[in-house]
Design an enzyme around this catalytic site. Structure first.
Site, short mmCIF file in Angstrom:
data_model
loop_
_atom_site.label_atom_id
_atom_site.label_comp_id
_atom_site.label_asym_id
_atom_site.label_seq_id
_atom_site.Cartn_x
_atom_site.Cartn_y
_atom_site.Cartn_z
N SER A 66 70.49 11.16 73.97
CA SER A 66 71.48 11.74 73.44
C SER A 66 71.14 13.40 73.41
O SER A 66 72.19 14.13 73.51
CB SER A 66 71.80 11.50 71.98
OG SER A 66 70.87 10.68 71.20
N GLY A 68 69.13 15.01 75.84
CA GLY A 68 68.58 15.68 77.03
C GLY A 68 67.85 14.54 78.13
O GLY A 68 68.34 13.64 78.07
N ASP A 180 66.17 2.72 64.24
CA ASP A 180 66.71 2.72 65.53
C ASP A 180 66.08 1.82 66.40
O ASP A 180 65.65 2.18 67.48
CB ASP A 180 66.87 4.19 66.15
CG ASP A 180 67.98 4.35 67.45
OD1 ASP A 180 68.66 3.21 67.21
OD2 ASP A 180 68.10 5.24 67.97
P1 ATP Z 1 68.60 7.49 71.94
O1 ATP Z 1 69.91 7.87 72.69
O2 ATP Z 1 68.38 6.12 71.99
O3 ATP Z 1 68.50 7.98 70.67
P2 ATP Z 1 66.96 9.57 72.62
O4 ATP Z 1 67.76 10.49 73.13
O5 ATP Z 1 66.27 9.95 71.20
O6 ATP Z 1 67.34 8.03 72.75
P3 ATP Z 1 64.27 8.41 73.57
O7 ATP Z 1 64.57 7.15 73.24
O8 ATP Z 1 62.98 9.07 72.96
O9 ATP Z 1 65.40 9.37 73.58
O10 ATP Z 1 63.94 8.46 75.39
C1 ATP Z 1 64.84 8.07 76.11
C2 ATP Z 1 64.53 7.21 77.19
O11 ATP Z 1 63.36 8.08 77.82
C3 ATP Z 1 63.78 6.07 76.70
O12 ATP Z 1 64.58 4.96 76.69
C4 ATP Z 1 62.93 5.67 77.61
O13 ATP Z 1 63.49 4.90 79.08
C5 ATP Z 1 62.33 6.93 78.19
N1 ATP Z 1 60.89 7.63 77.45
C6 ATP Z 1 61.05 8.18 76.38
N2 ATP Z 1 59.76 8.27 76.20
C7 ATP Z 1 59.13 7.66 76.97
C8 ATP Z 1 57.58 7.57 77.14
N3 ATP Z 1 56.62 8.16 76.28
N4 ATP Z 1 57.14 6.94 78.43
C9 ATP Z 1 58.03 6.86 79.20
N5 ATP Z 1 59.26 6.53 79.08
C10 ATP Z 1 59.88 7.33 78.06
MG MG Z 2 66.02 6.34 72.40
MG MG Z 3 66.66 8.63 69.29
#
Ligand code: ATP
Ligand code: MG
Ligand code: MG
Length: 359
Positions: A66, A68, A180
């Site tokens: 959500s 970036g 989450d």
């Molecule tokens: P959401 O929209 O679920 O809140 P978010 O925007 O907060 O997600 P993250 O869940 O932290 O973001 O990361 C998005 C995606 O990036 C993850 O689902 C995963 O596929 C990839 N990702 C995140 N961190 C890592 C990592 N340390 N190693 C490999 N892939 C990762």
């Molecule tokens: Mg996530």
């Molecule tokens: Mg998140």
């Protein structure tokens, strides 16, 4: 309160944000007014010095959320592989975005646990925070996507749930809540460990009351908390129950509905369960695990510690004597073979990332 999210249609954010005034901190307010301001020493201490573009090289996009994008990268000096979550606080609501970024760093920086993604630092560059963590090959959701036809096997689901419960038990014992838990936020490392990730929605305090998380995975008492009071770490146990269904059947209950309808049905209906007509044979232990995680009354639902120490699905009946990491290494190699066989002409770039460190 709601923000569009590329995967699930909706992402819920904290409806009420505390301003500096509430705690009598008026003197701080002029300091924290501007996003990216490091005048407050507590805030400045959260960031590492240096230009991240010089420290890291070989950036490749591997995920989107959500906020970036997430990148694979290497430390220029040590050659260590890392993941970088770039979070911009430019544009509309930059102060809110900035506060969310600080919250996620504050949550992660002092956590050290084998089943929680390891924090490696955070840098600031051009209205963007670079949150650096250990690199994982992908999320349980990415792996599920590769095995869409067949779903995951029961010992694999048990191994993933065991790792998540170890992480949750640690968080809950510190009085924190993840809020989450879902396959997309459970990562697998190259060595077959489970790593709970994405602390963008997490709470540093328990009990909590905010309406936060991803709708389909939300516990009934969290959905009702605005009217009926507080909730605790048991919301994560509910989400783990939903995640088990997701891993077994490919998607969580109500996923074909829009998010608003799901939010209505979750507290209103009987608890969901593994589909009895799904064509898969599940052990009674697995069915019971899902059923007990999804007890609607939090008082009746077990804690993460109780599940960890005494549920037969977790203590390993279905895994025979094979260790969870052995089972997950086998799942990873099965996934890599499946991805290598995918037709390069098909749109499967997203899946190819699982092979990223193969070279
Ligand atoms: P959401 O929209 O679920 O809140 P978010 O925007 O907060 O997600 P993250 O869940 O932290 O973001 O990361 C998005 C995606 O990036 C993850 O689902 C995963 O596929 C990839 N990702 C995140 N961190 C890592 C990592 N340390 N190693 C490999 N892939 C990762
Ligand atoms: Mg996530
Ligand atoms: Mg998140």
């Amino acid at each position: 309160i709601m923000q569009s999210d590329n995967k699930n249609g909706l992402k819920l954010l904290e409806p009420v944000r505390k301003s500096g005034f509430e705690n009598g901190n008026e003197h701080l307010l002029h300091q924290v007014q501007r996003a990216g301001n490091l005048d407050d020493p507590e805030v400045a201490a959260l960031f590492d010095a240096g230009d991240p573009d010089r420290i890291f090289e070989d950036l490749r996009a591997i995920g989107h959320g959500s906020f970036g994008a997430v990148y694979f990268a290497r430390n220029r000096e040590s050659k260590e592989s890392v993941a970088i979550k770039k979070m911009s606080f430019m544009g509309k609501q930059s102060m809110e975005k900035w506060q969310d970024i600080l919250k996620e760093i504050r949550f992660l920086w002092d956590l050290h646990h084998p089943n929680i993604i390891e924090y490696k630092g955070c840098y600031l560059k051009e209205q963007t925070a670079w949150l650096v963590t250990e690199y994982c090959i992908g999320s349980a959701s990415d792996i599920l996507h590769v095995h869409k036809q067949s779903g995951l096997r029961e010992p694999e689901i048990s191994s993933i749930c065991s790792g998540v419960l170890l992480a949750l038990d640690h968080l809950h014992s510190l009085g924190r809540i993840h809020r989450d838990v879902k396959a997309g936020n459970i990562l697998l490392s190259e060595s077959g460990s489970v790593k709970l990730a994405d602390f963008g929605s997490a709470s540093l305090h328990c009990p909590a009351q905010s309406f936060v998380g991803t709708p389909y995975w939300m516990a009934p008492e969290l959905i009702l908390a605005m009217e009926e009071g507080h909730y605790d770490g048991k919301v994560d146990v509910w989400s783990l129950g939903i995640t088990s269904i997701e891993l077994a059947e490919g998607k969580p209950p109500y996923f074909s509905m829009n998010a608003m309808s799901a939010l209505y049905h979750i507290p209103q209906n009987e608890s969901p369960s593994l589909d009895p007509r799904g064509g898969r044979v599940w052990s009674p232990q697995f069915r019971h695990f899902v059923q007990t995680c999804l007890l609607k009354k939090p008082e009746e639902r077990p804690t993460s510690k109780q599940l960890l120490t005494s549920h037969p699905f977790i203590s390993g009946g279905s895994r025979a004597s094979i260790s969870p990491s052995q089972i997950l290494l086998e799942l990873i190699s099965r996934t890599k073979s499946a991805v290598r066989e995918l037709d390069d002409n098909l749109n499967c770039k997203k899946m190819k990332r699982i092979l990223l460190t193969d070279d």
